[in-house]
Design an enzyme around this catalytic site. Structure first.
Site, mmCIF file in Angstrom:
data_model
loop_
_atom_site.group_PDB
_atom_site.id
_atom_site.type_symbol
_atom_site.label_atom_id
_atom_site.label_comp_id
_atom_site.label_asym_id
_atom_site.label_seq_id
_atom_site.Cartn_x
_atom_site.Cartn_y
_atom_site.Cartn_z
ATOM 1 C CE1 TYR A 34 13.579 10.172 32.320
ATOM 2 C CE2 TYR A 34 11.648 10.537 30.935
ATOM 3 C CZ TYR A 34 12.314 9.790 31.900
ATOM 4 O OH TYR A 34 11.723 8.677 32.430
ATOM 5 N NE ARG A 53 16.847 5.520 26.850
ATOM 6 C CZ ARG A 53 16.823 4.867 28.009
ATOM 7 N NH1 ARG A 53 16.265 3.671 28.087
ATOM 8 N NH2 ARG A 53 17.346 5.406 29.093
ATOM 9 N NE ARG A 101 -2.566 25.290 27.422
ATOM 10 C CZ ARG A 101 -3.517 24.586 26.802
ATOM 11 N NH1 ARG A 101 -4.211 25.148 25.821
ATOM 12 N NH2 ARG A 101 -3.769 23.336 27.152
ATOM 13 C CG HIS A 103 -3.075 21.494 21.669
ATOM 14 N ND1 HIS A 103 -3.843 22.512 22.177
ATOM 15 C CD2 HIS A 103 -3.244 20.446 22.513
ATOM 16 C CE1 HIS A 103 -4.467 22.109 23.274
ATOM 17 N NE2 HIS A 103 -4.108 20.852 23.505
ATOM 18 C CD GLU A 180 7.815 0.105 29.669
ATOM 19 O OE1 GLU A 180 9.014 -0.109 29.454
ATOM 20 O OE2 GLU A 180 7.211 1.094 29.208
ATOM 21 C CG LEU A 204 12.265 3.563 27.600
ATOM 22 C CD1 LEU A 204 12.205 4.559 26.448
ATOM 23 C CD2 LEU A 204 12.552 4.265 28.909
#
Length: 281
Positions: A34, A53, A101, A103, A180, A204
């Site tokens: 996101y 980004r 489902r 992985h 951070e 980040l």
């Protein structure tokens, strides 16, 4: 707006009606990325850096980018235009899509794209004038914090830790070195030099990271990116945090330790003023 319009997989729809299948890999695995772009006075702020980004995060996790930059901008404009606020925080999320489902990456799935926006409310004046308190904890997250992943449980736990310790933010350390906040970059001033952890996989790279480097250069404030120990942070003259939602805030207490004079310092005030000017550009 009680039920704002959002974008989901090609359609504008009221938020209350936006739905995804339960087998979306974002829901099942947190398999997605996101980004959040601020908008001031109907102008996107550093949109190219935010999009770059987002594109880096998509590439890092192997999700096909479903749109060109121009297409993304068009979709963002469509969502932002449907909202009455002049100042907004625009949220974009891409998951790998819907599949049985398992992985490993499924083949032939279409990424899920979601865009919404909320009014941007600037941090309260009192926080800038009086400063904030932060708690500290060991950074227990994964080792690819440079990816803006929707898998944010570690950050959620760190944010809740701040709430439980009467703090605004939690500052994290890994093996004794600053990384951070739960949702912010951290800046440390000592003897006139502003410092921050290096841009590596343990943090980040906030879009404000580059902005504050630019503001330092414009104000002739020396800046150094290097590893910083917990002890260095606690004896700093000033500590700051930055993020899209909090912009830039001064830290005056960490755990039980007063930082500097216990009041927001001159470098914070200088950088904050520069930040507000940058928003108008």
């Amino acid at each position: 707006m009680l039920d704002p319009l959002v974008y989901l997989n090609g359609e504008m729809t009221p938020l209350s009606e936006a739905k995804i299948p339960v087998l979306d890999r974002g829901f099942i695995f947190g398999d997605g990325v996101y980004d959040v772009i601020p908008m001031y006075a109907r102008r996107l702020f550093r949109a190219k850096q935010h999009m770059a980004r987002l594109f880096r995060s998509l590439k890092a996790v192997g999700i096909r980018n479903p749109h060109t930059e121009a297409e993304w901008m068009e979709l963002i404009d469509k969502v932002a235009s449907a909202h009455p606020a002049d100042d907004q925080l625009i949220y974009m999320q891409v998951t790998r899509g819907v599949a049985k489902r398992a992985h490993a990456f499924p083949e032939g799935v279409t990424p899920t794209v979601f865009i919404m926006t909320n009014p941007f409310v600037a941090p309260a004046t009192a926080l800038c004038e009086n400063g904030i308190a932060c708690a500290t904890m060991e950074d227990k997250r994964w080792l690819r914090c440079d990816i803006k992943s929707i898998s944010l449980l570690g950050n959620v736990l760190a944010a809740q830790y701040a709430v439980e310790h009467d703090a605004t933010e939690t500052i994290q350390f890994r093996d004794g070195f600053l990384t951070e906040g739960s949702s912010s970059n951290v800046w440390v001033l000592k003897d006139g030099t502003l410092m921050a952890p290096p841009k590596d996989s343990l943090i980040l790279e906030g879009i404000r990271y580059g902005l504050i480097e630019e503001l330092c250069q414009a104000a002739n404030i020396p800046f150094v990116a290097r590893k910083l120990t917990r002890e260095e942070v606690l004896v700093a003259d000033e500590v700051l945090i930055s993020s899209a939602g909090r912009e830039l805030l001064p830290v005056v207490r960490i755990d039980d330790k007063v930082i500097g004079s216990g009041k927001p310092g001159p470098v914070f005030r200088m950088l904050y003023a520069g930040y507000q000017e940058a928003k108008k550009a």
